[in-house]
Design an enzyme around this catalytic site. Structure first.
Site, short mmCIF file in Angstrom:
data_model
loop_
_atom_site.label_atom_id
_atom_site.label_comp_id
_atom_site.label_asym_id
_atom_site.label_seq_id
_atom_site.Cartn_x
_atom_site.Cartn_y
_atom_site.Cartn_z
N ARG A 73 42.96 -36.48 -1.77
CA ARG A 73 42.27 -36.89 -0.54
C ARG A 73 42.78 -38.26 -0.10
NH1 ARG A 73 38.03 -34.58 -3.68
NH2 ARG A 73 37.29 -32.65 -2.75
N ASP B 90 29.59 -32.12 -3.87
CA ASP B 90 29.89 -32.18 -5.31
C ASP B 90 28.60 -32.01 -6.12
OD1 ASP B 90 32.76 -33.93 -4.94
OD2 ASP B 90 31.19 -34.18 -3.46
N ARG C 192 27.75 -28.43 -6.09
CA ARG C 192 28.64 -27.70 -7.01
C ARG C 192 28.16 -27.89 -8.45
NH1 ARG C 192 34.07 -29.59 -3.77
NH2 ARG C 192 34.37 -27.67 -2.59
N HIS D 86 33.94 -39.22 -3.24
CA HIS D 86 34.09 -37.76 -3.12
C HIS D 86 35.55 -37.49 -3.44
CE1 HIS D 86 34.12 -33.69 -1.67
NE2 HIS D 86 34.93 -33.98 -0.67
P1 NAD Z 1 41.62 -28.12 10.13
O1 NAD Z 1 43.06 -28.53 10.15
O2 NAD Z 1 41.28 -26.68 10.11
O3 NAD Z 1 40.87 -28.78 11.35
C1 NAD Z 1 41.08 -30.08 11.80
C2 NAD Z 1 40.85 -30.07 13.30
O4 NAD Z 1 40.92 -31.43 13.75
C3 NAD Z 1 41.92 -29.25 14.06
O5 NAD Z 1 41.27 -28.30 14.87
C4 NAD Z 1 42.64 -30.31 14.87
O6 NAD Z 1 43.09 -29.84 16.13
C5 NAD Z 1 41.55 -31.37 15.03
N1 NAD Z 1 42.06 -32.69 15.37
C6 NAD Z 1 43.15 -33.33 14.88
N2 NAD Z 1 43.28 -34.53 15.47
C7 NAD Z 1 42.25 -34.65 16.34
C8 NAD Z 1 41.84 -35.66 17.24
N3 NAD Z 1 42.53 -36.80 17.38
N4 NAD Z 1 40.75 -35.42 17.99
C9 NAD Z 1 40.05 -34.29 17.88
N5 NAD Z 1 40.39 -33.29 17.05
C10 NAD Z 1 41.47 -33.48 16.29
O7 NAD Z 1 40.98 -28.87 8.87
P2 NAD Z 1 39.60 -28.50 8.15
O8 NAD Z 1 39.87 -27.58 7.03
O9 NAD Z 1 38.60 -28.15 9.20
O10 NAD Z 1 39.22 -29.92 7.50
C11 NAD Z 1 38.82 -30.99 8.33
C12 NAD Z 1 38.59 -32.22 7.48
O11 NAD Z 1 37.44 -32.02 6.64
C13 NAD Z 1 39.75 -32.54 6.53
O12 NAD Z 1 39.94 -33.92 6.46
C14 NAD Z 1 39.25 -32.01 5.20
O13 NAD Z 1 39.90 -32.62 4.10
C15 NAD Z 1 37.79 -32.39 5.32
N6 NAD Z 1 36.88 -31.77 4.37
C16 NAD Z 1 35.89 -32.56 3.91
C17 NAD Z 1 35.00 -32.06 2.97
C18 NAD Z 1 33.90 -32.96 2.46
O14 NAD Z 1 33.16 -32.59 1.53
N7 NAD Z 1 33.76 -34.15 3.00
C19 NAD Z 1 35.12 -30.74 2.52
C20 NAD Z 1 36.13 -29.94 3.05
C21 NAD Z 1 37.02 -30.48 3.97
#
Ligand code: NAD
Length: 314
Positions: free
Chosen positions: A89, A149, A152, A176
């Site tokens: 991450r 987490d 989980r 995280h």
């Molecule tokens: P994804 O690639 O499917 O989606 C990301 C989206 O962000 C895309 O649709 C993209 O077009 C959009 N995007 C990119 N730049 C942008 C901007 N400047 N303005 C607006 N939209 C923009 O990714 P995902 O699988 O949906 O994951 C999203 C985030 O969530 C990642 O950073 C991932 O690591 C994180 N995540 C966090 C947790 C948590 O527990 N916090 C869990 C899973 C995933």
């Protein structure tokens, strides 16, 4: 004027769109605006969600622009680059900080009173970045932290002991990510300390088992990403749970990413800690008693995050 029944989801990829889907089923909002740099994607997601509306709770869901966040009570940020197989991450930090600079400045043009809920990884760093860029009071900048987490861990302990996960009281705190820790010293099953539970059920939960279960928690995201490319169902439900605590003013204790404000001797960092969450966001960060080993691990986790945050140009 704030519409307490309205939220925005910025970033409509796997996580953002699944969050919109769970929010729609939950009925917590009557208006949900979807915003994505890829406008076609946001409008496709809105269309798909609307076609299921008949089977969910009525809400107005549409793809919009930043001006549409003006009256939102909560803005969820799940935009950015996703974690790639083998990528930590922390690897994502610079890419997503640059994206957040644009997003936060756009939100601030229209809304300076909302609660910002950060989901994008590395979530603790980006919660910190969001606080710095927005200048909002720390109660209104929340990261999803270690809520997932913790879920989980509770699931895996419950499965191991064959007990409903809702009766498992255990939490994961800190980053995280790789430096997080399980607070085993406080873990209990319906009031029975976790370490004493084996006498009741015959299934051992000794230190070896605990470490094994916690390793599984830490490896979860990597394994899911390796199997199917992304994690989204559980995180969407975790985000919805945080939102529920806010919109229903529940004062629920959740391990969200917060500014510790000196608690645990920690400052100038964001990380997952148990906090009371209500209508104004963070009501209070709780300082729970930790063992000396847990205190040291929490300190090391905070240090890891602080070092990364120090290297950012904010
Ligand atoms: P994804 O690639 O499917 O989606 C990301 C989206 O962000 C895309 O649709 C993209 O077009 C959009 N995007 C990119 N730049 C942008 C901007 N400047 N303005 C607006 N939209 C923009 O990714 P995902 O699988 O949906 O994951 C999203 C985030 O969530 C990642 O950073 C991932 O690591 C994180 N995540 C966090 C947790 C948590 O527990 N916090 C869990 C899973 C995933």
């Amino acid at each position: 004027m704030v519409n307490t029944r309205k939220c925005a989801v910025i970033g409509c990829g796997f996580v953002g769109s699944t969050t919109a889907f769970t929010l729609m089923q939950n009925g917590l909002f009557s208006e949900i605006v979807l915003i994505d740099a890829n406008e076609k994607k946001a409008s496709g997601e809105a269309m798909d969600l609307n076609h299921g509306m008949l089977f969910a709770k009525p809400a107005r869901i549409y793809s919009g622009q930043y001006k549409d966040v003006a009256d939102c009570q909560v803005v969820i940020i799940a935009a950015g680059a996703a974690q790639k197989p083998g990528e930590t991450r922390i690897d994502l930090v610079k890419k997503n900080t640059a994206i957040f600079k644009t997003i936060i400045s756009e939100i601030l043009r229209y809304n300076t009173t909302c609660i910002l809920l950060v989901v994008t990884n590395p979530v603790d760093i980006l919660t910190y970045v969001t606080r710095r860029l927005s200048g909002f009071d720390s109660n209104r900048v929340i990261g999803s932290g270690t809520v997932l987490d913790t879920a989980r861990l509770r699931f895996l302990v419950g499965e191991h002991l064959r007990v409903d996960a809702r009766n498992v009281d255990a939490m994961v705190i800190g980053e995280h990510g790789d430096s997080e820790l399980a607070v085993w010293s406080r873990a209990s099953i319906s009031g029975v300390p976790a370490k004493d539970f084996c006498a009741n059920c015959g299934k051992c939960l000794n230190m070896h088992e605990m470490n094994h279960l916690f390793d599984d928690v830490k490896q979860s995201a990597y394994r899911i990403i390796e199997s199917k490319g992304a994690t989204y169902y559980a995180v969407a439900l975790a985000v919805t749970r945080i939102i529920e605590a806010i919109t229903r003013d529940e004062n629920s204790v959740l391990t969200v990413s917060v500014f510790p404000e000196g608690r645990y001797g920690l400052k100038d960092v964001c990380l997952g800690l148990p906090a009371i969450v209500g209508k104004n966001g963070i009501v209070q960060v709780l300082e729970i008693p930790l063992s000396d080993e847990e205190k040291e691990k929490l300190y090391q986790s905070a240090k890891t995050l602080q070092e990364i945050a120090d290297g950012l140009d904010l």
